[in-house]
Design a protein around this motif. Structure first.
Motif, mmCIF file in Angstrom:
data_model
loop_
_atom_site.group_PDB
_atom_site.id
_atom_site.type_symbol
_atom_site.label_atom_id
_atom_site.label_comp_id
_atom_site.label_asym_id
_atom_site.label_seq_id
_atom_site.Cartn_x
_atom_site.Cartn_y
_atom_site.Cartn_z
ATOM 1 N N GLU A 1 -34.325 14.492 -3.983
ATOM 2 C CA GLU A 1 -33.028 14.267 -3.358
ATOM 3 C C GLU A 1 -32.130 15.490 -3.491
ATOM 4 O O GLU A 1 -31.313 15.764 -2.609
ATOM 5 N N GLN A 2 -32.285 16.227 -4.595
ATOM 6 C CA GLN A 2 -31.483 17.431 -4.771
ATOM 7 C C GLN A 2 -31.862 18.495 -3.745
ATOM 8 O O GLN A 2 -31.010 19.201 -3.217
ATOM 9 N N LYS A 3 -33.164 18.587 -3.445
ATOM 10 C CA LYS A 3 -33.627 19.571 -2.474
ATOM 11 C C LYS A 3 -33.189 19.219 -1.054
ATOM 12 O O LYS A 3 -32.857 20.088 -0.256
ATOM 13 N N GLU A 4 -33.215 17.931 -0.739
ATOM 14 C CA GLU A 4 -32.871 17.504 0.625
ATOM 15 C C GLU A 4 -32.276 16.098 0.582
ATOM 16 O O GLU A 4 -32.962 15.154 0.183
ATOM 17 N N THR A 5 -31.052 15.971 0.974
ATOM 18 C CA THR A 5 -30.386 14.665 0.966
ATOM 19 C C THR A 5 -31.107 13.695 1.901
ATOM 20 O O THR A 5 -31.410 14.022 3.044
ATOM 21 N N GLY A 6 -31.398 12.509 1.400
ATOM 22 C CA GLY A 6 -32.092 11.497 2.196
ATOM 23 C C GLY A 6 -33.599 11.579 2.115
ATOM 24 O O GLY A 6 -34.300 10.766 2.738
ATOM 25 N N ALA A 7 -34.134 12.526 1.331
ATOM 26 C CA ALA A 7 -35.591 12.725 1.267
ATOM 27 C C ALA A 7 -36.296 11.527 0.653
ATOM 28 O O ALA A 7 -37.395 11.155 1.079
ATOM 29 N N VAL A 8 -35.693 10.901 -0.346
ATOM 30 C CA VAL A 8 -36.331 9.775 -1.035
ATOM 31 C C VAL A 8 -36.461 8.573 -0.105
ATOM 32 O O VAL A 8 -37.529 7.973 0.020
ATOM 33 N N GLU A 9 -35.369 8.239 0.569
ATOM 34 C CA GLU A 9 -35.395 7.091 1.479
ATOM 35 C C GLU A 9 -36.365 7.339 2.636
ATOM 36 O O GLU A 9 -37.085 6.427 3.057
ATOM 37 N N ARG A 10 -36.401 8.557 3.140
ATOM 38 C CA ARG A 10 -37.324 8.873 4.228
ATOM 39 C C ARG A 10 -38.768 8.771 3.767
ATOM 40 O O ARG A 10 -39.637 8.299 4.507
ATOM 41 N N ALA A 11 -39.052 9.227 2.533
ATOM 42 C CA ALA A 11 -40.426 9.178 2.022
ATOM 43 C C ALA A 11 -40.909 7.733 1.893
ATOM 44 O O ALA A 11 -42.070 7.429 2.198
ATOM 45 N N VAL A 12 -40.014 6.837 1.458
ATOM 46 C CA VAL A 12 -40.381 5.420 1.346
ATOM 47 C C VAL A 12 -40.655 4.849 2.734
ATOM 48 O O VAL A 12 -41.624 4.106 2.943
ATOM 49 N N TRP A 13 -39.800 5.207 3.701
ATOM 50 C CA TRP A 13 -40.007 4.725 5.074
ATOM 51 C C TRP A 13 -41.328 5.252 5.641
ATOM 52 O O TRP A 13 -42.084 4.510 6.280
ATOM 53 N N GLU A 14 -41.605 6.524 5.415
ATOM 54 C CA GLU A 14 -42.838 7.113 5.951
ATOM 55 C C GLU A 14 -44.071 6.480 5.314
ATOM 56 O O GLU A 14 -45.087 6.281 5.984
ATOM 57 N N ASN A 15 -43.993 6.184 4.043
ATOM 58 C CA ASN A 15 -45.116 5.543 3.373
ATOM 59 C C ASN A 15 -45.377 4.152 3.953
ATOM 60 O O ASN A 15 -46.522 3.768 4.205
ATOM 61 N N LYS A 16 -44.305 3.418 4.203
ATOM 62 C CA LYS A 16 -44.423 2.090 4.807
ATOM 63 C C LYS A 16 -44.970 2.188 6.226
ATOM 64 O O LYS A 16 -45.851 1.405 6.629
ATOM 65 N N ALA A 17 -44.463 3.154 6.985
ATOM 66 C CA ALA A 17 -44.922 3.336 8.364
ATOM 67 C C ALA A 17 -46.380 3.759 8.397
ATOM 68 O O ALA A 17 -47.148 3.313 9.266
ATOM 69 N N TYR A 18 -46.790 4.611 7.461
ATOM 70 C CA TYR A 18 -48.182 5.070 7.433
ATOM 71 C C TYR A 18 -49.128 3.904 7.144
ATOM 72 O O TYR A 18 -50.189 3.780 7.761
ATOM 73 N N LYS A 19 -48.748 3.045 6.201
ATOM 74 C CA LYS A 19 -49.585 1.882 5.891
ATOM 75 C C LYS A 19 -49.722 0.976 7.107
ATOM 76 O O LYS A 19 -50.797 0.413 7.357
ATOM 77 N N ALA A 20 -48.635 0.821 7.855
ATOM 78 C CA ALA A 20 -48.691 0.003 9.072
ATOM 79 C C ALA A 20 -49.628 0.622 10.103
ATOM 80 O O ALA A 20 -50.367 -0.086 10.794
ATOM 81 N N ARG A 21 -49.626 1.952 10.202
ATOM 82 C CA ARG A 21 -50.530 2.643 11.142
ATOM 83 C C ARG A 21 -51.985 2.465 10.729
ATOM 84 O O ARG A 21 -52.864 2.262 11.571
ATOM 85 N N VAL A 22 -52.243 2.553 9.428
ATOM 86 C CA VAL A 22 -53.610 2.372 8.926
ATOM 87 C C VAL A 22 -54.117 0.981 9.291
ATOM 88 O O VAL A 22 -55.248 0.811 9.761
ATOM 89 N N GLU A 23 -53.262 -0.024 9.086
ATOM 90 C CA GLU A 23 -53.654 -1.397 9.359
ATOM 91 C C GLU A 23 -53.882 -1.616 10.859
ATOM 92 O O GLU A 23 -54.858 -2.262 11.262
ATOM 93 N N LEU A 24 -53.003 -1.084 11.703
ATOM 94 C CA LEU A 24 -53.154 -1.249 13.149
ATOM 95 C C LEU A 24 -54.399 -0.521 13.650
ATOM 96 O O LEU A 24 -55.141 -1.046 14.502
ATOM 97 N N THR A 25 -54.652 0.677 13.137
ATOM 98 C CA THR A 25 -55.855 1.424 13.521
ATOM 99 C C THR A 25 -57.112 0.638 13.163
ATOM 100 O O THR A 25 -58.059 0.561 13.950
ATOM 101 N N LYS A 26 -57.100 0.034 11.986
ATOM 102 C CA LYS A 26 -58.251 -0.756 11.535
ATOM 103 C C LYS A 26 -58.470 -1.965 12.434
ATOM 104 O O LYS A 26 -59.613 -2.281 12.802
ATOM 105 N N ARG A 27 -57.387 -2.649 12.808
ATOM 106 C CA ARG A 27 -57.521 -3.833 13.675
ATOM 107 C C ARG A 27 -58.055 -3.440 15.048
ATOM 108 O O ARG A 27 -58.892 -4.151 15.637
#
Length: 469
Positions: A246-272
């Motif tokens: 967060e010190q390096k880039e404001t909002g980085a932590v929240e974005r990383a959590v969102w990206e991790n959630k979005a990536y898991k959703a992509r993995v699941e959709l690709t598998k289906r």
């Protein structure tokens, strides 16, 4: 950009393409031929092998925590979250005020003095007005997301325990419990004292069954070394990582959590998608469209209603996007409903094209293991040759637009060679692939330039010789 590339090969690769591939860096020949090949590197190979990051000395691997200690670990982390007021995965610890740190270090000679003061107590410090203020601030944070697991774990701790925890912190002249994660070390006077306060208050709360809803095994309270490792793992590995990001880039932590959630959703959709194509008899070269997770768009919550907004993927062929919509619609509506099965178990939230074709950092990534026609032809043809060379032998998955949905049964299971002859060659003609000469030049360099240099040097030497005679 490095010219060390990995060319997707098939048995029919031409000699020039095989030669280019043979020149590429490969794994050690000492590995057994019987071993299964390693997974292909995701993306263009870097010119130098990056150094492995140094291991975090405070990070504990999953195997280092006994199975019966998971509840104890969660209880300690919940206790630290109460101290910090960190009620979400994106809660970034605030840095302490420099004046508070200096005043504290002037008041106490070392962290051991704080430790001894705590050991001399038989119970918590009594509550005060400052503790009541901290309780109100914590409650306001808990109300923002009352259904999350973290919040539920905190809410189930009786309020009088939370009051006593804050009162103990304030008794040392501290307005709040804030370790100096970025500017300090675990061994500093200030941070060491905060560790003592956290572990002592945790011991008092745990032995009073404040965390019984988490089923902690209390015998681990006797293992001082183990508790300190758990503490440093959470505070000086996990929480510090959040603070540094967060010190390096404001909002980085929240974005990383969102990206991790979005990536898991992509993995699941690709598998289906891949499972549906396979189970319904689609040819292998078509299944490759759902082989790489980067073939799938990421998504974000729809603020205007139910479902998700699909982020725009510029590199993807609009024709492939249409085919994916056909696959998703067909597989969702063709799933039968059996007796005893709830209707919503087979339903997925609607996916809506982003109204402004917004892109994300993930949507810019390119797949490696994919058919050539996954790419939009115009986008692909504008790529650097070192990127286009990755796909010289990539298969074709779909016919041209005018033939795709006209007679699916004609090409759905058609053998690859017949498919390429009837449909694939017309699709491949839209893509500007490197020639054999260009591939050789990528690996060997342009030979003519070296020969011209030699001739030029010989000519100069000859003229000098004549003048000398």
């Amino acid at each position: 950009m490095s010219t060390a590339i990995a060319i997707i090969q098939t048995p029919s690769s031409s000699p020039a393409k095989r030669k280019a591939a043979d020149k590429l860096p490969s794994k050690s020949s000492s590995s057994s031929e019987s071993e299964q090949p390693a997974k292909r590197r995701r993306g263009v190979m870097p010119s130098t092998v990056p150094k492995k990051p140094k291991r975090d000395p405070y990070h504990m691997k999953k195997g280092e925590v006994p199975e019966d200690a998971s509840g104890f670990k969660t209880a300690l982390e919940t206790h630290i979250r109460i101290l910090l007021g960190a009620v979400t995965n994106t809660s970034v610890p605030e840095a302490p005020d420099a004046h508070v740190v200096n005043t504290f270090e002037q008041r106490f000679g070392d962290a051991l003095q704080v430790h001894n003061l705590l050991k001399g107590r038989t119970t918590y410090q009594s509550g005060d007005r400052t503790a009541s203020k901290s309780l109100k601030e914590l409650k306001a944070q808990l109300d923002t997301d009352p259904t999350s697991n973290i919040v539920q774990n905190i809410i189930r701790v009786p309020e009088h325990f939370r009051r006593q925890i804050f009162a103990t912190v304030h008794s040392f002249g501290l307005p709040s419990w804030r370790p100096d994660l970025v500017g300090g070390t675990p061994m500093s006077l200030y941070n060491g004292a905060l560790e003592s306060i956290a572990l002592w208050t945790f011991e008092q709360a745990a032995t009073s069954f404040a965390y019984r809803h988490l089923n902690p095994v209390l015998r681990y309270l006797l293992d001082t070394s183990f508790i300190q490792k758990l503490y440093k793992n959470f505070v000086w590995s996990y929480l510090k990582d959040l603070a540094v990001k967060e010190q390096k880039e404001t909002g980085a932590v929240e974005r990383a959590v969102w990206e991790n959630k979005a990536y898991k959703a992509r993995v699941e959709l690709t598998k289906r998608r891949r499972t549906w194509l396979k189970n319904n008899g689609w040819n292998n070269h078509i299944q490759l469209l759902a082989n790489d997770v980067e073939c799938t768009s990421d998504q974000e919550s729809n603020p205007g209603g139910p479902g998700f907004l699909i982020m725009h993927k510029r590199a993807r062929n609009p024709h492939v996007t249409t085919f994916f919509r056909f696959v998703d619609s067909t597989r969702q509506h063709s799933t039968p409903l059996f007796r005893g099965q709830r209707k919503n178990t087979r339903m997925e939230l609607p996916q809506i094209e982003h109204p402004t074709q917004q892109e994300s950092r993930m949507s810019e990534r390119l797949p490696v293991s994919c058919p050539l026609d996954w790419f939009d032809p115009q986008y692909f043809n504008n790529l650097d040759i070192t990127i286009r060379a990755l796909y010289v032998d990539a298969p074709i998955s779909l016919p041209l637009v005018e033939h795709t949905f006209k007679d699916i049964t004609d090409w759905k299971t058609m053998p690859t060679d017949k498919f390429m002859e009837k449909y694939g060659k017309h699709v491949k003609a839209k893509y500007n692939l490197p020639t054999e000469e260009e591939l050789r030049a990528l690996v060997d360099g342009v030979e003519d330039s070296g020969e011209e240099g030699e001739e030029g040097e010989e000519g100069e030497e000859g003229e000098e010789g004549e003048e000398g005679e």
